[in-house]
Enzyme design. Structure first.
Site, PDB file in Angstrom:
ATOM      1  N   HIS A 142     -24.461  16.317  -1.607  1.00  7.78           N
ATOM      2  CA  HIS A 142     -24.268  17.764  -1.604  1.00  7.78           C
ATOM      3  C   HIS A 142     -22.789  18.133  -1.663  1.00  7.78           C
ATOM      4  O   HIS A 142     -22.421  19.275  -1.412  1.00  7.78           O
ATOM      5  CB  HIS A 142     -24.951  18.367  -0.370  1.00  7.78           C
ATOM      6  CG  HIS A 142     -26.429  18.133  -0.385  1.00  7.78           C
ATOM      7  ND1 HIS A 142     -27.336  19.096  -0.752  1.00  7.78           N
ATOM      8  CD2 HIS A 142     -27.152  17.001  -0.144  1.00  7.78           C
ATOM      9  CE1 HIS A 142     -28.559  18.590  -0.701  1.00  7.78           C
ATOM     10  NE2 HIS A 142     -28.475  17.320  -0.345  1.00  7.78           N
TER      11      HIS A 142
ATOM     12  N   LYS B 180       6.942   2.830   5.338  1.00 11.83           N
ATOM     13  CA  LYS B 180       7.527   2.484   6.641  1.00 11.83           C
ATOM     14  C   LYS B 180       9.044   2.557   6.567  1.00 11.83           C
ATOM     15  O   LYS B 180       9.694   3.090   7.464  1.00 11.83           O
ATOM     16  CB  LYS B 180       7.125   1.056   7.051  1.00 11.83           C
ATOM     17  CG  LYS B 180       5.671   0.886   7.374  1.00 11.83           C
ATOM     18  CD  LYS B 180       5.429  -0.521   7.901  1.00 11.83           C
ATOM     19  CE  LYS B 180       3.945  -0.833   7.943  1.00 11.83           C
ATOM     20  NZ  LYS B 180       3.682  -2.244   8.150  1.00 11.83           N
TER      21      LYS B 180
ATOM     22  N   GLU C  36      -6.373  -2.844  -0.322  1.00 13.03           N
ATOM     23  CA  GLU C  36      -5.130  -3.556  -0.008  1.00 13.03           C
ATOM     24  C   GLU C  36      -5.065  -4.917  -0.694  1.00 13.03           C
ATOM     25  O   GLU C  36      -3.985  -5.432  -0.963  1.00 13.03           O
ATOM     26  CB  GLU C  36      -5.003  -3.737   1.516  1.00 13.03           C
ATOM     27  CG  GLU C  36      -3.771  -3.057   2.063  1.00 13.03           C
ATOM     28  CD  GLU C  36      -3.648  -3.119   3.580  1.00 13.03           C
ATOM     29  OE1 GLU C  36      -3.184  -2.140   4.141  1.00 13.03           O
ATOM     30  OE2 GLU C  36      -4.019  -4.128   4.208  1.00 13.03           O
TER      31      GLU C  36
HETATM   32  O1  PA5 Z   1      -4.578  -5.906   6.391  1.00  7.95           O
HETATM   33  C1  PA5 Z   1      -3.462  -5.800   6.856  1.00  7.95           C
HETATM   34  O2  PA5 Z   1      -2.691  -6.778   6.920  1.00  7.95           O
HETATM   35  C2  PA5 Z   1      -2.958  -4.494   7.409  1.00  7.95           C
HETATM   36  O3  PA5 Z   1      -3.847  -3.465   7.170  1.00  7.95           O
HETATM   37  C3  PA5 Z   1      -2.727  -4.607   8.905  1.00  7.95           C
HETATM   38  O4  PA5 Z   1      -3.908  -4.986   9.548  1.00  7.95           O
HETATM   39  C4  PA5 Z   1      -2.209  -3.314   9.498  1.00  7.95           C
HETATM   40  O5  PA5 Z   1      -1.071  -2.878   8.817  1.00  7.95           O
HETATM   41  C5  PA5 Z   1      -1.887  -3.487  10.974  1.00  7.95           C
HETATM   42  O6  PA5 Z   1      -0.935  -4.481  11.150  1.00  7.95           O
HETATM   43  P1  PA5 Z   1      -0.659  -5.127  12.549  1.00  7.95           P
HETATM   44  O7  PA5 Z   1      -1.863  -5.837  12.996  1.00  7.95           O
HETATM   45  O8  PA5 Z   1       0.480  -6.061  12.318  1.00  7.95           O
HETATM   46  O9  PA5 Z   1      -0.301  -4.037  13.509  1.00  7.95           O
END
Ligand code: PA5
Length: 445
Positions: free
Chosen positions: A308, A422, A287
């Site tokens: 494996h 989303k 990310e």
């Molecule tokens: O690293 C990030 O920002 C994302 O992976 C969030 O942690 C994830 O989308 C969850 O978001 P939230 O804590 O707003 O529910």
């Protein structure tokens, strides 16, 4: 405590090419320290370990105790950065088979809100029937669908089973100080809540209550976890010379490998307890760096299990990969291979050796085989699976990620690409406010 060995990359990239990163890494460290890098609103993680107070840890431990005293099971609801850190630490430190940690009198920790599997949620709610359970609802935005949906089910079940008053005691919220549905619900219902700082993004939040509360509920020592992270904050600091700074060296080496066509990094463990550390790492790096058409693809394997399955590909497939091995120096327990008079399985050559010695030779043999096969290899040595070492390991990866994103030239602290699915999902589900998108997407079906 955590050390990095990059020598087995030198047949593929040169030592000099790594040293050449020194000035750029210094620039990255300064940009992080001075808040002049891209995404500088999200640098709260940088000195988070050393800023955690005793009062904060005491508050977390007291809340954990309430859950431990009143619950057989605690469900941690969250996804992405609001899920993986807690799971990584808990799984790394837990006994693989003792589900209910009776000795520590800790509740079983289960996870939800990280998928939308109807069967998963049905089976979870069935499992919780008749059990004294509590919930830690974690969402920074407070609006994430996966988590909100699971929490809606869990809140109702908890209230129905345990009564509104007890539910209020055993549901804890970890969310934004002001905004989001999770905050609204927590305030209205009077739940104990913890704040996720504005300047700490989800995937860098394991050392906030997001990770610390579930870890404390599971019976692990969050003081030691934080102490380990503080130690690594120092060891990876801006004042530590490049060659001695593991985060700097890791960031430089992976960027140099990437420049040389190694587009995929495989994080390898030889200890199944680290499976979720790998998952957490994948999110952290995926990310943070996968944007603007760039970024090393973070993949992960559990060895020797996956030797494996994926071993063939790694040994002889496309040569666009390198490996980073997390090597745990000392196992927690001792188990020796017994001798057998009949030796039907032919394993007496191992008799008297510790199982870990066999594992270590598998690790060494694999490293040499993969290097011979054209796969550069880095090794991160972790002394043992303790709270201190795991805390240090997590911070090491976070710091290296911050530096590495800077070297790559991306904003390591946003995730604009996550919104695309989303938007489509909301349009397809006719969420209010998505009418135009709904119409447009249906025309494409
Ligand atoms: O690293 C990030 O920002 C994302 O992976 C969030 O942690 C994830 O989308 C969850 O978001 P939230 O804590 O707003 O529910």
């Amino acid at each position: 405590m955590i050390s990095l060995n990059i020598e087995k990359t030198f047949g593929f990239i040169s030592k000099e090419s790594i040293s050449a990163y020194e000035a750029k890494v210094k620039e990255a460290q300064e940009a992080l320290e001075n808040g002049t890098c891209k995404g500088s609103d999200f640098l709260g993680w940088l000195h988070l370990p050393s800023s955690i107070t005793k009062e904060h840890l005491d508050d977390l431990k007291a809340t954990a105790q309430v859950l431990r005293d009143n619950c057989e099971v605690v469900v941690v609801a969250g996804i992405g950065g609001s899920y993986l850190g807690a799971r990584a630490v808990i799984e790394a430190l837990s006994n693989s088979f003792v589900w209910l940690q009776e000795k520590k009198n800790a509740p079983t920790i289960l996870f939800a809100g990280h998928n939308i599997g109807e069967d998963y949620l049905y089976e979870l709610t069935e499992y919780l029937k008749g059990k004294k359970f509590g919930v830690i609802n974690i969402s920074k935005s407070g609006t994430t669908t996966e988590t909100a949906l699971a929490f809606r089910l869990l809140k109702k079940q908890c209230e129905d089973q345990r009564g509104k008053e007890t539910a209020q005691k055993v549901i804890v919220a970890i969310t934004d100080a002001k905004k989001g549905a999770a905050r609204v619900t927590a305030d209205k219902e009077g739940y104990k809540s913890f704040i996720i700082p504005d300047n700490v993004g989800g995937r860098f939040s394991v050392l906030t209550p997001v990770g610390l509360l579930p870890i404390a509920v599971a019976g692990f020592d969050i003081d030691k976890l934080v102490a380990g992270a503080v130690e690594m904050e120092k060891a990876c600091g801006a004042d530590v010379p490049f060659e001695q700074n593991p985060a700097a060296l890791y960031a430089a080496t992976r960027n140099e490998l990437y420049k040389n066509g190694k587009k995929i990094e495989i994080l390898v463990n030889f200890n199944p307890k680290l499976h979720y550390v790998n998952e957490w790492w994948k999110q952290l790096y995926g990310e943070s760096e996968g944007k603007e058409g760039k970024g090393i693809f973070p993949a992960a394997v559990d060895f020797s299990t996956d030797l494996h399955s994926m071993g063939q590909w790694i040994q002889e497939g496309e040569r666009t990969i390198y490996e980073t091995v997390i090597s745990v120096e000392q196992p927690t327990h001792k188990l020796v291979v017994p001798s057998d008079d009949e030796n039907l399985d032919g394993l007496n050559f191992l008799a008297g050796k510790r199982v870990d010695e066999v594992n270590k030779m598998a690790e060494l043999g694999t490293q040499l085989a993969h290097v011979d096969g054209g796969v550069p290899n880095m090794r991160i040595s972790v002394p043992a699976l303790t709270e201190e070492c795991i805390g240090g390991l997590l911070y090491f990866f976070e710091k290296a990620c911050g530096i590495s994103g800077y070297l790559l030239g991306v904003n390591a602290f946003n995730q604009p690409g996550v919104e695309a699915y989303k938007k489509n999902m909301f349009a397809l589900l006719n969420k209010p406010g998505y009418e135009a998108e709904s119409k447009a997407i249906r025309a494409r079906l």
